[in-house]
Design an enzyme around this catalytic site. Structure first.
Site, PDB file in Angstrom:
ATOM      1  N   ASP A   1       0.864  -1.183   0.000  1.00 52.76           N
ATOM      2  CA  ASP A   1       0.000   0.000   0.000  1.00 52.76           C
ATOM      3  C   ASP A   1       0.901   1.234   0.000  1.00 52.76           C
ATOM      4  O   ASP A   1       1.894   1.283   0.734  1.00 52.76           O
ATOM      5  CB  ASP A   1      -0.884   0.028   1.248  1.00 52.76           C
ATOM      6  CG  ASP A   1      -1.938  -1.068   1.244  1.00 52.76           C
ATOM      7  OD1 ASP A   1      -2.027  -1.805   0.244  1.00 52.76           O
ATOM      8  OD2 ASP A   1      -2.665  -1.190   2.249  1.00 52.76           O
TER       9      ASP A   1
ATOM     10  N   ASP B   1     -15.257  -4.285  -1.294  1.00 53.32           N
ATOM     11  CA  ASP B   1     -14.842  -3.985   0.073  1.00 53.32           C
ATOM     12  C   ASP B   1     -16.084  -3.894   0.943  1.00 53.32           C
ATOM     13  O   ASP B   1     -16.995  -3.115   0.652  1.00 53.32           O
ATOM     14  CB  ASP B   1     -14.061  -2.671   0.106  1.00 53.32           C
ATOM     15  CG  ASP B   1     -12.819  -2.731  -0.775  1.00 53.32           C
ATOM     16  OD1 ASP B   1     -12.250  -3.829  -0.916  1.00 53.32           O
ATOM     17  OD2 ASP B   1     -12.415  -1.687  -1.320  1.00 53.32           O
TER      18      ASP B   1
END
Length: 242
Positions: free
Chosen positions: A11, A132
């Site tokens: 990330d 998500d």
């Protein structure tokens, strides 16, 4: 057994490798150079990499393209890239900078016709649907907003349209090292047995990956457990190599 695909994650915020807890930008740990991490994964024997542009997710357009390009030119990893892909230009830029696959989530909720067009243009092998989930609902825009979409009906629409790859993150688990939502992933696989489901969120150890493998989940993304030293990269890959 031992057939699950292992996908380490990087990330990115401000060009650096970071991990958040439950998607909270205020709960951030910095781990250094994304390219150095990618090289470590490659040297350990991994072939896939999941890269998330967290600046992109927050600002609603792709930001960290130079980092993506450095990874795709300096390693041989197959990279899937997500975070901030909102327009044709964002998508093209990701592919032009070496991503072999892209993960798209928010657009599939807010502009389904655009996602369908991309699916048709680029093909199901290059598109990963990001799903998500928080409290059973699909979350969008860097997990800052919850939509009205329920998970399984949302997936059905796209599986029926030809989607093969789904990355599902249980947000309440992400970055917590509290174990993955195995039951949630089993529910998805029971509903759509041919799906290449990539489980994400909560992996804390090799045992968690074993549990997902035993449950028949095709692939897993994991990050924080690596950075916190809870998973030995070489031992893990040895266990799942042919």
């Amino acid at each position: 057994m031992n057939s699950i695909e292992l996908i380490p994650a990087i990330d990115i915020i401000n060009g650096q490798c970071v991990r958040l807890t439950k998607g909270d930008y205020e709960q951030k740990t910095v781990y250094g150079s994304p390219l150095e991490m990618a090289r470590q994964f490659e040297q350990a024997g991994y072939r896939r990499l999941h890269v998330v542009d967290l600046d992109g997710a927050k600002s609603k357009h792709v930001v960290n393209l130079p980092v993506l390009r450095s990874i795709t030119t300096e390693t041989r990893l197959t990279v899937d890239f997500g975070g901030g892909i909102k327009t044709d230009d964002d998508l093209k830029a990701a592919f032009d900078n070496g991503a072999q696959m892209v993960t798209v989530g928010s657009i599939a909720v807010t502009r389904p016709e655009l996602f369908m067009a991309w699916l048709e243009q680029y093909g199901a092998d290059r598109m990963i649907l990001g799903a998500d989930v928080r409290n059973g609902k699909i979350s969008i825009n860097g997990w800052k907003e919850d939509s009205a979409e329920d998970l399984l009906p949302f997936l059905k629409k796209y599986v029926d349209a030809g989607v093969k790859n789904v990355l599902c993150t249980e947000i309440s688990k992400d970055g917590t090292l509290q174990g993955p939502a195995v039951g949630l992933y089993q529910d998805i696989m029971n509903a759509y047995p041919t799906l290449h489901l990539i489980a994400s969120g909560g992996v804390s150890s090799a045992d968690d990956i074993k549990a997902l493998d035993a449950a028949g989940i095709p692939a897993v993304v994991f990050g924080k457990a690596i950075y916190e030293g809870r998973i030995d990269l070489k031992e893990l890959i040895a266990e799942y190599s042919e």
